[in-house]
Design a protein around this motif. Structure first.
Motif, PDB file in Angstrom:
ATOM      1  N   ASP A  24       0.819  -1.331   0.010  1.00 62.72           N
ATOM      2  CA  ASP A  24       0.028  -0.038  -0.127  1.00 62.72           C
ATOM      3  C   ASP A  24       0.762   1.395   0.073  1.00 62.72           C
ATOM      4  OD1 ASP A  24      -2.349  -1.563   0.080  1.00 62.72           O
ATOM      5  OD2 ASP A  24      -2.650  -1.525   2.184  1.00 62.72           O
ATOM      6  N   MET A  25       1.810   1.113   1.023  1.00 61.58           N
ATOM      7  CA  MET A  25       2.628   2.520   1.003  1.00 61.58           C
ATOM      8  C   MET A  25       3.552   2.673  -0.315  1.00 61.58           C
ATOM      9  SD  MET A  25       6.098   3.053   3.559  1.00 61.58           S
ATOM     10  CE  MET A  25       5.160   3.031   4.795  1.00 61.58           C
ATOM     11  N   VAL A  26       4.077   1.689  -0.958  1.00 58.59           N
ATOM     12  CA  VAL A  26       4.827   1.850  -2.345  1.00 58.59           C
ATOM     13  C   VAL A  26       3.762   2.474  -3.217  1.00 58.59           C
ATOM     14  CG1 VAL A  26       5.856   0.589  -4.069  1.00 58.59           C
ATOM     15  CG2 VAL A  26       6.427   0.418  -1.854  1.00 58.59           C
ATOM     16  N   THR A  27       2.493   1.758  -3.302  1.00 57.54           N
ATOM     17  CA  THR A  27       1.679   2.158  -4.205  1.00 57.54           C
ATOM     18  C   THR A  27       1.418   3.881  -4.300  1.00 57.54           C
ATOM     19  OG1 THR A  27       0.684  -0.054  -4.357  1.00 57.54           O
ATOM     20  CG2 THR A  27      -0.370   1.743  -5.302  1.00 57.54           C
ATOM     21  N   THR A  28       1.034   4.049  -3.026  1.00 52.25           N
ATOM     22  CA  THR A  28       0.814   5.375  -2.854  1.00 52.25           C
ATOM     23  C   THR A  28       1.835   6.535  -2.852  1.00 52.25           C
ATOM     24  OG1 THR A  28      -0.907   4.862  -0.944  1.00 52.25           O
ATOM     25  CG2 THR A  28       0.003   6.977  -0.952  1.00 52.25           C
ATOM     26  N   LEU A  29       3.023   6.181  -2.426  1.00 57.15           N
ATOM     27  CA  LEU A  29       4.187   6.883  -2.588  1.00 57.15           C
ATOM     28  C   LEU A  29       4.467   6.935  -4.048  1.00 57.15           C
ATOM     29  CD1 LEU A  29       6.919   8.197  -1.578  1.00 57.15           C
ATOM     30  CD2 LEU A  29       7.946   5.978  -1.416  1.00 57.15           C
TER      31      LEU A  29
END
Length: 199
Positions: free
Chosen positions: A184-189
């Motif tokens: 989730d973090m990588v996608t958002t970032l």
């Protein structure tokens, strides 16, 4: 007369690959020996050479096996029915899930292909290109301008893999962040930038 393949040939081959990848990851490609790999797998050198006549063939099969399994994991995770950002999240999750048990194989692929023949490197590169294209196609869906620019979508896609490919060095399954949470973090970032993580 051709030698009959043992019923457990594939299981033994995979066991050898697992052991070899662990030895290569621990000692490095240049310092690891076939004798050490045989010892790690609890087999004779003669049996090891029956399956893999050279260290180069062993390195190649580790890389090839890893890419086959990574591509299969990505295809399994893919959700073409979702909107492109959600689809990208699933692809990222597929990569990270594959890396859960493929750390040693992944290290060999990243660091151990220098001694391979040109034909072997080309084969691995072709497999890698298919994986990269799966992500590039979705990124172009998200931002069609990426497909029109001179530099193209490749630098953007490779930047994403730059984030994913080194998680084996620092990611701890017992840490505060789960693999799903990191996906989730990588996608958002990647899609919205670092300031979006505060929202």
């Amino acid at each position: 007369m051709a030698r009959t393949r043992a019923a457990d040939f594939d299981d033994k081959r995979r066991s050898i690959l697992d052991s070899a990848a662990a030895v290569f990851a621990k000692l490095g490609m240049e310092h690891a020996s076939m004798a050490q790999i045989a010892k790690e797998n609890n087999v004779s050198k003669a049996l090891l050479y029956h399956y893999y006549p050279s260290k180069e063939l062993l390195l190649f099969d580790i890389g090839r096996t890893h890419l086959i399994e990574l591509e299969a994991a990505i295809q399994k995770a893919d959700r073409p029915d979702l909107d492109p950002p959600q689809r990208l999240r699933h692809l990222i999750g597929g990569v990270l899930e594959n890396y859960r048990t493929a750390s040693n194989f992944h290290q060999v692929l990243l660091n151990g292909t220098g001694s391979l023949s040109e034909a072997q490197r080309v084969e691995l590169q072709q497999m890698e290109r298919r994986i990269v294209k799966a992500f590039s196609d979705v990124l172009i869906e998200i931002n069609p301008e990426l497909g029109k620019k001179r530099a193209g979508v490749t630098p953007v896609t490779m930047s994403l893999f730059g984030i994913l490919n080194w998680t084996y060095i620092w990611f701890k399954p017992s840490g505060a962040l789960s693999r799903d949470g990191y996906a989730d973090m990588v996608t958002t970032l990647f899609l919205n930038g670092v300031t979006s993580l505060n929202r």
